[in-house]
Write a protein that holds these residues in place. Structure first.
Motif, PDB file in Angstrom:
ATOM      1  N   GLU A  50       0.815  -1.219   0.000  1.00  0.00           N
ATOM      2  CA  GLU A  50       0.000   0.000   0.000  1.00  0.00           C
ATOM      3  C   GLU A  50       0.843   1.261   0.000  1.00  0.00           C
ATOM      4  OE1 GLU A  50      -3.192   0.270  -0.512  1.00  0.00           O
ATOM      5  OE2 GLU A  50      -3.298  -1.892  -0.720  1.00  0.00           O
ATOM      6  N   MET A  51       2.102   1.179   0.443  1.00  0.00           N
ATOM      7  CA  MET A  51       3.001   2.317   0.268  1.00  0.00           C
ATOM      8  C   MET A  51       3.147   2.648  -1.214  1.00  0.00           C
ATOM      9  SD  MET A  51       6.055   1.429   2.964  1.00  0.00           S
ATOM     10  CE  MET A  51       7.118   2.689   2.231  1.00  0.00           C
ATOM     11  N   VAL A  52       3.288   1.607  -2.027  1.00  0.00           N
ATOM     12  CA  VAL A  52       3.425   1.802  -3.467  1.00  0.00           C
ATOM     13  C   VAL A  52       2.096   2.179  -4.095  1.00  0.00           C
ATOM     14  CG1 VAL A  52       4.022   0.659  -5.637  1.00  0.00           C
ATOM     15  CG2 VAL A  52       5.400   0.244  -3.581  1.00  0.00           C
ATOM     16  N   THR A  53       1.042   1.458  -3.717  1.00  0.00           N
ATOM     17  CA  THR A  53      -0.273   1.721  -4.305  1.00  0.00           C
ATOM     18  C   THR A  53      -0.730   3.146  -4.034  1.00  0.00           C
ATOM     19  OG1 THR A  53      -0.873  -0.603  -4.034  1.00  0.00           O
ATOM     20  CG2 THR A  53      -2.673   0.959  -4.349  1.00  0.00           C
ATOM     21  N   ALA A  54      -0.412   3.681  -2.855  1.00  0.00           N
ATOM     22  CA  ALA A  54      -0.864   5.026  -2.483  1.00  0.00           C
ATOM     23  C   ALA A  54      -0.253   6.105  -3.372  1.00  0.00           C
ATOM     24  CB  ALA A  54      -0.539   5.301  -1.021  1.00  0.00           C
ATOM     25  N   ASP A 170      -5.038  -7.492   7.832  1.00  0.00           N
ATOM     26  CA  ASP A 170      -4.536  -7.093   6.514  1.00  0.00           C
ATOM     27  C   ASP A 170      -4.756  -5.596   6.287  1.00  0.00           C
ATOM     28  OD1 ASP A 170      -3.950  -8.278   3.518  1.00  0.00           O
ATOM     29  OD2 ASP A 170      -5.400  -6.646   3.451  1.00  0.00           O
ATOM     30  N   THR A 171      -5.940  -5.129   6.676  1.00  0.00           N
ATOM     31  CA  THR A 171      -6.281  -3.730   6.455  1.00  0.00           C
ATOM     32  C   THR A 171      -5.544  -2.805   7.399  1.00  0.00           C
ATOM     33  OG1 THR A 171      -8.461  -4.493   5.779  1.00  0.00           O
ATOM     34  CG2 THR A 171      -8.217  -2.149   6.171  1.00  0.00           C
ATOM     35  N   ALA A 172      -5.131  -3.310   8.564  1.00  0.00           N
ATOM     36  CA  ALA A 172      -4.291  -2.488   9.433  1.00  0.00           C
ATOM     37  C   ALA A 172      -2.999  -2.120   8.712  1.00  0.00           C
ATOM     38  CB  ALA A 172      -3.983  -3.233  10.728  1.00  0.00           C
ATOM     39  N   GLY A 173      -2.467  -3.071   7.929  1.00  0.00           N
ATOM     40  CA  GLY A 173      -1.298  -2.766   7.108  1.00  0.00           C
ATOM     41  C   GLY A 173      -1.623  -1.764   6.022  1.00  0.00           C
ATOM     42  N   ALA A 174      -2.820  -1.930   5.418  1.00  0.00           N
ATOM     43  CA  ALA A 174      -3.232  -0.971   4.393  1.00  0.00           C
ATOM     44  C   ALA A 174      -3.408   0.423   4.970  1.00  0.00           C
ATOM     45  CB  ALA A 174      -4.539  -1.445   3.750  1.00  0.00           C
ATOM     46  N   LEU A 175      -3.741   0.497   6.256  1.00  0.00           N
ATOM     47  CA  LEU A 175      -3.877   1.793   6.916  1.00  0.00           C
ATOM     48  C   LEU A 175      -2.514   2.426   7.184  1.00  0.00           C
ATOM     49  CD1 LEU A 175      -6.068   3.662   8.166  1.00  0.00           C
ATOM     50  CD2 LEU A 175      -5.696   2.460  10.312  1.00  0.00           C
ATOM     51  N   CYS A 176      -1.542   1.589   7.555  1.00  0.00           N
ATOM     52  CA  CYS A 176      -0.203   2.117   7.879  1.00  0.00           C
ATOM     53  C   CYS A 176       0.594   2.469   6.617  1.00  0.00           C
ATOM     54  CB  CYS A 176       0.575   1.095   8.699  1.00  0.00           C
ATOM     55  SG  CYS A 176      -0.126   0.745  10.317  1.00  0.00           S
ATOM     56  N   GLY A 177       0.402   1.711   5.541  1.00  0.00           N
ATOM     57  CA  GLY A 177       1.195   1.920   4.331  1.00  0.00           C
ATOM     58  C   GLY A 177       1.117   3.328   3.772  1.00  0.00           C
ATOM     59  N   PRO A 178      -0.084   3.856   3.503  1.00  0.00           N
ATOM     60  CA  PRO A 178      -0.162   5.231   3.005  1.00  0.00           C
ATOM     61  C   PRO A 178       0.398   6.265   3.972  1.00  0.00           C
ATOM     62  CG  PRO A 178      -2.210   4.066   2.583  1.00  0.00           C
ATOM     63  CD  PRO A 178      -1.399   3.181   3.470  1.00  0.00           C
TER      64      PRO A 178
END
Length: 444
Positions: A50-54, A170-178
């Motif tokens: 999600e760092m990349v996706t953001a 999984d979504t906790a990671g998606a929250l931290c990535g951006p």
């Protein structure tokens, strides 16, 4: 509070739609340790991805100057290539038995990790597309085996909750990535390079956790309602599609996927409507992730109670509400952003893990990876087509008309899916034969 416990507990039977047979009994099954460890792997990996996706949409459109159609092609590749290999991943994991699930998942996670530093070295559309294709190949390989391990470890009656817990982690990671991407873009001189480098390091950590802590063989938690034939021949994909429940779920996933606009396009449409500064764009996925994180476990538990297929369909109606807000002539500012992202997160909470749980109900254990891959492949391939079509519509007619077309299509797809998922009417019971001494056998 969820406790890790590998011991199975007896549970009431579950119908294919995900309802409990005994309404009066409440199941308080602990979440198995396998589910929690896989959730940790997904949490770490999602921080990386999600760092990349953001930043990817803005990087490609603003930094490299791609048109919306060009981005639509890449976004389609990003979401569509995994559809081509999901069946391969599911089939390979089933052939390897319980240990095959972990092995194939590890290969998939490893491929995605290796692609992160390659984004630093490519700057043309074909090369970027090739790197994204390899990254999505990794995702396609790992998704079905990972979900198969979750479904085999969880109690059938609490499968929706188990998937909800996994998706919440999984979504906790998606929250931290951006958030990490946002900080790096503001703090580092070469912001995009820093994002891709840190993303690679985090992805490697996820692979290490998978290899060290996930059990090598997924053991079923209890007798499966879909049947079990571990000693017989593996069920081929053709046989799976002959099962009415699998066929209907796949058809609905395809119909609804054809009108599900990708996250990147939804965020771009929201950014265009509100004219948000580029530096704030990476924060938009946070709203979706926060809503998903808070709703994933309650939605999974609700699916166990009211039926998984029913909640899956309702989730797409929630997405239709998000499209409507993007098209509404009134409102704006922070209120519109919060409402759209809340609905977007609720859509994922009601559909992502819920579809996997519904599929697991309809597929035997010996073909669990293949069955999950069949439905997921249909959904992902449909979303690939949607990305191409939406990008072309945006380029030709503008973002508002493209969103309107997607909304109309989603409404029609939901109506058709409701008919497909409607349970078949029970056959009328034959009339009882008259008793030998009944009055009908005697003349007056």
């Amino acid at each position: 509070m969820y406790l890790a416990d590998g011991r199975p507990a007896p549970s009431p039977s579950v119908s294919p739609g995900g309802r409990r047979a005994g309404r009066g009994r409440r199941v308080r099954a602990a979440v198995p340790s396998t589910v929690l460890v896989l959730g940790a792997v997904s949490l770490i990996t999602d921080i990386s991805s999600e760092m990349v996706t953001a930043v990817l949409p803005l990087y490609l459109v603003a930094e490299l100057g791609l048109s919306p159609l060009g981005f639509g092609v890449l976004d389609g590749v990003y979401n569509g290539v995994s559809a081509l290999v999901r069946l391969v991943g599911g089939r390979l994991s089933d052939r390897g038995g319980g240990r095959g699930h972990k092995a194939v998942a590890a290969v998939g996670y490893g491929l995605s990790a290796l692609c992160k530093p390659l984004l630093l070295m490519v700057h043309t559309l074909p090369l970027i597309g090739a790197v994204l294709a390899v990254d999505r190949t990794g995702k396609g390989l790992r998704t079905a085996p990972r979900d198969a391990m979750i479904s085999l470890a969880a109690e059938p009656a609490a499968r929706g909750r188990a998937f909800g817990v996994h998706r919440a982690m999984d979504t906790a990671g998606a929250l931290c990535g951006p958030l990490v991407a946002f900080v790096l873009l503001r703090a580092a001189a070469e912001g995009y390079d820093a994002v891709f480098t840190v993303s690679f390091c985090v992805a490697v950590l996820g692979v290490v956790v998978l290899l060290l802590f996930v059990p090598g063989r997924a053991l079923p938690a209890a007798e499966d309602t879909a049947g079990r034939a571990p000693d017989g021949p593996r069920t081929p994909v053709r046989a799976l599609l002959r099962r009415p429940q699998v066929r209907r779920l796949t058809a609905c996933a395809v119909l609804l996927g054809l009108t599900t606009v990708s996250d990147s396009f939804l965020y771009l449409a929201l950014q265009r409507r509100l004219d948000l500064p580029a530096g704030w764009f990476p924060l938009l996925p946070l709203g979706t992730a926060a809503a998903y994180l808070s709703l994933a476990v309650p939605m999974g538990a609700m699916a166990d109670r009211i039926g998984r297929r029913r909640l899956f369909l309702a989730g797409h109606l929630v997405l239709l509400g998000a499209y409507g807000l993007l098209l509404a002539p009134f409102g704006g500012g922070a209120g519109l952003v919060c409402a759209v992202l809340l609905l977007h997160g609720a859509f994922y909470a009601a559909t992502d893990g819920v579809l996997a749980a519904a599929t697991a109900d309809a597929v035997p254990e010996d073909a669990r990876g293949s069955g999950l891959a069949v439905v997921q492949t249909g959904q992902t391939a449909a979303r690939f087509v949607c990305s191409l079509a939406f990008g072309a519509a945006w380029s030709a007619w503008g973002d508002r008309t493209a969103v309107l077309a997607a909304a109309v299509g989603l409404a029609l797809a939901a109506a058709l899916s409701a008919r497909l998922l409607r349970p078949a009417a029970p056959a009328p019971a034959p009339a009882p034969a008259p008793a030998p001494n009944s009055p009908s056998e005697h003349t007056p």
